[in-house]
Design a protein around this motif. Structure first.
Motif, PDB file in Angstrom:
ATOM      1  N   SER A  12      -5.336  -3.095   2.765  1.00 42.86           N
ATOM      2  CA  SER A  12      -4.724  -2.326   3.851  1.00 42.86           C
ATOM      3  C   SER A  12      -5.730  -1.940   4.919  1.00 42.86           C
ATOM      4  O   SER A  12      -5.413  -1.127   5.789  1.00 42.86           O
ATOM      5  CB  SER A  12      -4.072  -1.052   3.293  1.00 42.86           C
ATOM      6  N   ALA A  21      -1.740  -5.602  -2.351  1.00 41.44           N
ATOM      7  CA  ALA A  21      -0.990  -4.497  -1.742  1.00 41.44           C
ATOM      8  C   ALA A  21      -1.375  -4.355  -0.273  1.00 41.44           C
ATOM      9  O   ALA A  21      -2.282  -3.593   0.071  1.00 41.44           O
ATOM     10  CB  ALA A  21      -1.257  -3.204  -2.496  1.00 41.44           C
ATOM     11  N   ASP A  60      -5.746  -3.314  -3.210  1.00 37.79           N
ATOM     12  CA  ASP A  60      -5.376  -2.855  -1.880  1.00 37.79           C
ATOM     13  C   ASP A  60      -5.983  -3.772  -0.814  1.00 37.79           C
ATOM     14  O   ASP A  60      -7.163  -4.108  -0.860  1.00 37.79           O
ATOM     15  CB  ASP A  60      -5.896  -1.431  -1.680  1.00 37.79           C
ATOM     16  N   ARG A  97       0.799   3.847  -2.840  1.00 39.78           N
ATOM     17  CA  ARG A  97      -0.219   4.902  -2.943  1.00 39.78           C
ATOM     18  C   ARG A  97      -0.238   5.821  -1.726  1.00 39.78           C
ATOM     19  O   ARG A  97      -0.880   6.871  -1.753  1.00 39.78           O
ATOM     20  CB  ARG A  97      -1.622   4.308  -3.144  1.00 39.78           C
ATOM     21  N   GLY A 137      -1.257  -3.300   3.719  1.00 44.99           N
ATOM     22  CA  GLY A 137      -0.844  -2.154   4.518  1.00 44.99           C
ATOM     23  C   GLY A 137       0.022  -2.642   5.666  1.00 44.99           C
ATOM     24  O   GLY A 137       0.881  -3.492   5.486  1.00 44.99           O
ATOM     25  N   ALA A 187       0.821  -1.211   0.000  1.00 48.08           N
ATOM     26  CA  ALA A 187       0.000   0.000   0.000  1.00 48.08           C
ATOM     27  C   ALA A 187       0.852   1.256   0.000  1.00 48.08           C
ATOM     28  O   ALA A 187       0.355   2.357  -0.278  1.00 48.08           O
ATOM     29  CB  ALA A 187      -0.933   0.002   1.211  1.00 48.08           C
TER      30      ALA A 187
END
Length: 255
Positions: free
Chosen positions: A242, A183, A240, A145, A185, A142
């Motif tokens: 996350s 992705a 994502d 981004r 977090g 994450a």
């Protein structure tokens, strides 16, 4: 029937953390899983044992990634156990906690070798073993981004993984192979030892809309979906996982 029954998977860096959770999830869904490790032989065998105790199938394989000839060595070891692969999860990675002024060239070269060069050539070397209709799942971050200055170099390497994912999705589509990236977090694993500090953990929890840090199982659930037939129309995506970190008015993490 299990969703991955009859499939063979290879998960790099599977002796602990996210890799272990993904290996156990794919095995629970019916796949026979190659549990890759570098130094953690005892932990890798523990993962295999846990999978087998739960009724699944797995085997350990050792190879150092990020060095010359790593991809050939990995696949040579893999082919001692299986004649083909359906699911390749590029999870093994290195981290670096350092702001721009403290990044050393040797450390950056190591990050590139493990996080970027290795996945590229592991995929290249494995293309003749990856069956049509297969799955490639790359582990990104994450932080591609979310601006986190203290992990700048690491974030750069994961940005390269995202580009690898997008481009390979186009290149391998004629074979019915999907290529996606997950992705994560902030995940509570040995990769983030600073979470042991209460203040830092509280800050990390505040970044998520759900008010907690993630677990390896949170990531493994997404990997299980992407490996399944249900995701056959999903490719070229960076997804994502996350816990909705740093969305809207949430604070931007600084470390």
């Amino acid at each position: 029937m299990s969703t991955l029954s009859g499939k063979v998977a290879l998960v790099t860096g599977a002796s602990k953390g996210i890799g272990r959770a993904v290996a156990e999830r794919l095995a629970a869904d019916g796949a026979r899983v190659g549990v890759h490790y570098h130094r953690s032989e005892a932990e890798a065998k523990e993962v295999v044992g846990a999978i087998e105790a739960a009724g699944g199938q797995a085997f350990p394989l050792q190879a150092e990634l990020g060095v010359a000839g790593d991809a050939a060595a990995l696949w040579s070891e893999f082919t001692r156990h299986a004649d083909g692969v359906d699911i390749l999860v590029n999870n093994a990675g290195a981290g670096l906690l350092a702001p721009i002024g403290a990044i050393k060239e040797d450390d950056f070269d190591r990050l590139l070798a493990v996080n970027v060069k290795s996945p590229l050539f592991v995929i290249q070397e494995g293309l003749d073993k990856l069956r049509d209709g297969g799955r490639i799942i790359n582990v990104s971050s994450a932080t591609t981004r979310i601006a986190m200055p203290n992990v700048l170099a690491y974030s750069m390497t994961k940005g390269a993984v995202n580009t690898l994912t997008l481009t390979l999705a186009e290149a391998l589509a004629p074979r019915g192979i999907t290529v996606n990236a997950i992705a994560p977090g902030i995940i509570a694993t040995d990769f983030n030892p600073w979470l042991a500090h209460p203040q830092m953990r509280a800050a990390a929890e505040s970044w998520s809309a759900f008010g907690r840090t993630g677990t390896p199982a949170d990531v493994a659930g997404l990997a299980g979906f992407l490996a399944s037939d249900a995701a056959s129309w999903v490719s070229g995506q960076v997804i994502d996982v996350s816990g909705a970190s740093s969305l809207g008015n949430g604070p931007t993490p600084k470390s």
